[in-house]
Scaffold this active site. Structure first.
Site, PDB file in Angstrom:
ATOM      1  N   GLU A 173       0.823  -1.222   0.000  1.00 29.68           N
ATOM      2  CA  GLU A 173       0.000   0.000   0.000  1.00 29.68           C
ATOM      3  C   GLU A 173       0.854   1.267   0.000  1.00 29.68           C
ATOM      4  OE1 GLU A 173      -3.813   0.082   0.809  1.00 29.68           O
ATOM      5  OE2 GLU A 173      -3.890  -1.994   0.130  1.00 29.68           O
ATOM      6  N   HIS A 248      -3.559   1.437   7.862  1.00 28.98           N
ATOM      7  CA  HIS A 248      -2.210   1.796   7.396  1.00 28.98           C
ATOM      8  C   HIS A 248      -1.413   2.287   8.598  1.00 28.98           C
ATOM      9  CE1 HIS A 248      -4.026   2.807   3.204  1.00 28.98           C
ATOM     10  NE2 HIS A 248      -3.416   1.644   3.146  1.00 28.98           N
ATOM     11  N   CYS A 378      -2.554  11.319   4.261  1.00 29.39           N
ATOM     12  CA  CYS A 378      -2.957  10.341   3.227  1.00 29.39           C
ATOM     13  C   CYS A 378      -2.971  10.981   1.854  1.00 29.39           C
ATOM     14  CB  CYS A 378      -4.374   9.829   3.481  1.00 29.39           C
ATOM     15  SG  CYS A 378      -4.581   8.942   5.014  1.00 29.39           S
TER      16      CYS A 378
HETATM   17  O1  SUG Z   1      -7.609   2.750   1.081  1.00 28.48           O
HETATM   18  N1  SUG Z   1     -10.337   4.893   1.562  1.00 28.48           N
HETATM   19  C1  SUG Z   1      -8.907   4.705   1.457  1.00 28.48           C
HETATM   20  C2  SUG Z   1      -8.219   5.623   2.443  1.00 28.48           C
HETATM   21  C3  SUG Z   1      -6.733   5.674   2.213  1.00 28.48           C
HETATM   22  C4  SUG Z   1      -6.037   6.454   3.264  1.00 28.48           C
HETATM   23  N2  SUG Z   1      -4.646   6.514   3.008  1.00 28.48           N
HETATM   24  C5  SUG Z   1      -3.667   6.495   3.945  1.00 28.48           C
HETATM   25  N3  SUG Z   1      -3.885   6.093   5.158  1.00 28.48           N
HETATM   26  N4  SUG Z   1      -2.482   6.808   3.580  1.00 28.48           N
HETATM   27  C6  SUG Z   1      -8.535   3.248   1.723  1.00 28.48           C
HETATM   28  O2  SUG Z   1      -9.159   2.635   2.587  1.00 28.48           O
HETATM   29  C7  SUG Z   1     -12.622   4.629   0.849  1.00 28.48           C
HETATM   30  C8  SUG Z   1     -13.408   4.169  -0.334  1.00 28.48           C
HETATM   31  C9  SUG Z   1     -14.831   3.809  -0.035  1.00 28.48           C
HETATM   32  O3  SUG Z   1     -15.387   4.261   0.956  1.00 28.48           O
HETATM   33  O4  SUG Z   1     -15.376   3.030  -0.800  1.00 28.48           O
HETATM   34  C10 SUG Z   1     -11.145   4.381   0.643  1.00 28.48           C
HETATM   35  O5  SUG Z   1     -10.731   3.781  -0.317  1.00 28.48           O
END
Ligand code: SUG
Length: 448
Positions: A173, A248, A378
């Site tokens: 990721e 994460h 993020c």
């Molecule tokens: O991968 N949310 C992302 C959030 C990513 C956050 N990034 C970091 N922590 N660096 C994920 O979970 C939500 C999509 C939805 O609600 O369908 C989403 O993909």
């Protein structure tokens, strides 16, 4: 002189809440609610502009085209027009949501980056993340590989690798699970990789969610980036953190230069590796690594995840002409941190204490991103570079007031104010939204 650029991704016009984020409580809680794509894109742009206002070189990636009709076709739907999308929407809403996903907005997941000065061949290495844990994100891998290759194409010593093979043992990721520690010169870094799955079939029985990063993927990236094993570290995410919603590492730990701030329950059995990290940092830089561990008794995991404190961005402002002094470091926190008394106490103590470099805090409103589980950190990918290399990057993608105003106007003009996932079956909305990324690329970059 070395510098660190920030690369943020412009939110796409199909930003919605599909609930697809594995182990991501905010994503689960907001599934199916109306989203506000225009506000999402403007909030992200405002945050990036704040970073740029501190003199940090800020670049943008433009949104890829949605929907991914090729993906729906691969899953057996005979799609071609909006009316053909109804069966997918009704029978497989996850696949439908994935086809329209704007999750590429979270640039910290775009790639893992190793500075040229850290790698054995003195090249900047970038591995786009394969993002195979969830329905909606793996398509980003090749899209961002192309965008990053383009952003850095004129750098003479940069390798943008293909993503790691898309297999379960190599789940990756990106920078959300990687921290680079260095002194203020940025010239030599220690690379810390964080994984949830050790790959030894020892998954904790009480783990509620699939860990998204494996140790094998971290090791493969370190190898292909030619990182010195002596200056490379591996920490395992605490199962309690994953189960509490830390999908994460950047949800429970943050770092910048010689500062490492983490929750007490961020890592498991990490004492030996953290001790090696502190010792190596001292040997390599002559300076002490400042590690601040926040006790669970003072900030419970659940509250840290609600406030997203660890997803704050830490910046070193750069002097701009006409300004004679700036704070040593600035903390950019999501405004949700102001709603938690325990988080507030920590923010205040960090800003007020004389023994750490954070001197100012700024709160940002990122409601739309936060509802999908994405805070300030993020939304950005950090890339350490020699300052002279900035000349080689496309100026069209560097956020200045001209690009800001241009994007703001296009977003206001083209992005829908409100969206529900099912609306995306409708013509002419579908046709309009799928054109926006192409038109943005044409307008900003002069090409599609
Ligand atoms: O991968 N949310 C992302 C959030 C990513 C956050 N990034 C970091 N922590 N660096 C994920 O979970 C939500 C999509 C939805 O609600 O369908 C989403 O993909």
């Amino acid at each position: 002189m070395w510098t660190e650029i920030n690369v943020d991704a412009v939110v796409g016009p199909t930003h919605h809440y599909g609930g697809l984020g594995v182990g991501n409580l905010a994503s689960h809680q907001h599934a199916g609610l109306s989203s506000h794509p225009r506000a999402a894109a403007l909030e992200g742009l405002r945050k990036a502009a704040l970073v740029a206002s501190w003199g940090v070189p800020q670049y943008l990636l433009l949104p890829p085209v949605r929907p991914r009709l090729d993906w729906l076709k691969q899953l057996g739907w005979d799609v071609g027009s909006a009316s053909d999308l109804q069966p997918a929407w009704h029978t497989a809403p996850e696949a439908f949501s994935a086809a329209f996903s704007s999750a590429f907005m979270w640039a910290a997941n775009a790639a893992t980056v190793s500075a040229a000065c850290d790698s054995g061949d003195r090249r900047l290495h970038i591995t786009p993340a394969n993002l195979i844990s969830s329905w909606h994100r793996s398509a980003e891998a090749d899209e961002r590989r192309g965008d990053l290759a383009r952003l850095f194409e004129n750098l003479p010593h940069c390798t943008v690798h293909p993503p790691l093979p898309a297999i379960v043992p190599l789940r990756d990721e990106g920078a959300a699970n990687h921290m680079r520690l260095s002194d203020a010169s940025l010239k030599m870094g220690l690379n810390v990789f964080v994984y949830g799955d050790a790959g030894d079939n020892s998954l904790t029985p009480n783990l509620h969610f699939l860990p998204r990063q494996t140790r094998a993927s971290c090791e493969a990236i370190a190898r292909r980036h030619r990182l010195d094993p002596e200056r490379t570290f591996y920490l395992q995410q605490h199962p309690a953190a994953i189960s509490a919603g830390a999908f994460h590492n950047d949800v429970v730990a943050t770092s910048h230069e010689h500062l490492l701030i983490h929750h007490q329950l961020a890592f498991v059995e990490a004492e030996a590796e953290l001790t090696r990290l502190e010792r190596t940092f001292q040997q390599c830089t002559g300076q002490r690594l400042q590690r601040i561990e926040i006790p669970a008794a003072e900030l419970p995991l659940e509250e840290a995840i609600r406030s997203y404190f660890f997803n704050s961005q830490i910046l070193t402002p750069r002097l701009k002409s006409g300004i004679t002094s700036t704070p040593r470091m600035v903390l950019i926190c999501p405004r949700q941190c102001q709603e938690s008394a325990a988080t507030q106490r920590w923010v205040e103590s960090l800003v007020n204490a004389a023994d750490n470099p954070i001197e100012e805090v700024h709160y940002v409103t990122l409601e739309q991103s936060m509802a999908g589980g994405g805070g300030p950190a993020c939304l950005r990918l950090r890339v350490p570079l020699p300052e002279a290399d900035l000349e080689c990057l496309p100026s069209a993608l560097r956020l200045d007031s001209r690009l800001h105003d241009q994007l703001e106007q296009l977003i206001e003009q083209w992005y829908p104010e409100t969206l529900r996932l099912g609306d995306l079956c409708e013509q002419p909305l579908f046709a309009h939204l799928s054109q926006i990324p192409l038109r943005l690329r044409e307008t900003i970059y002069g090409t599609v």
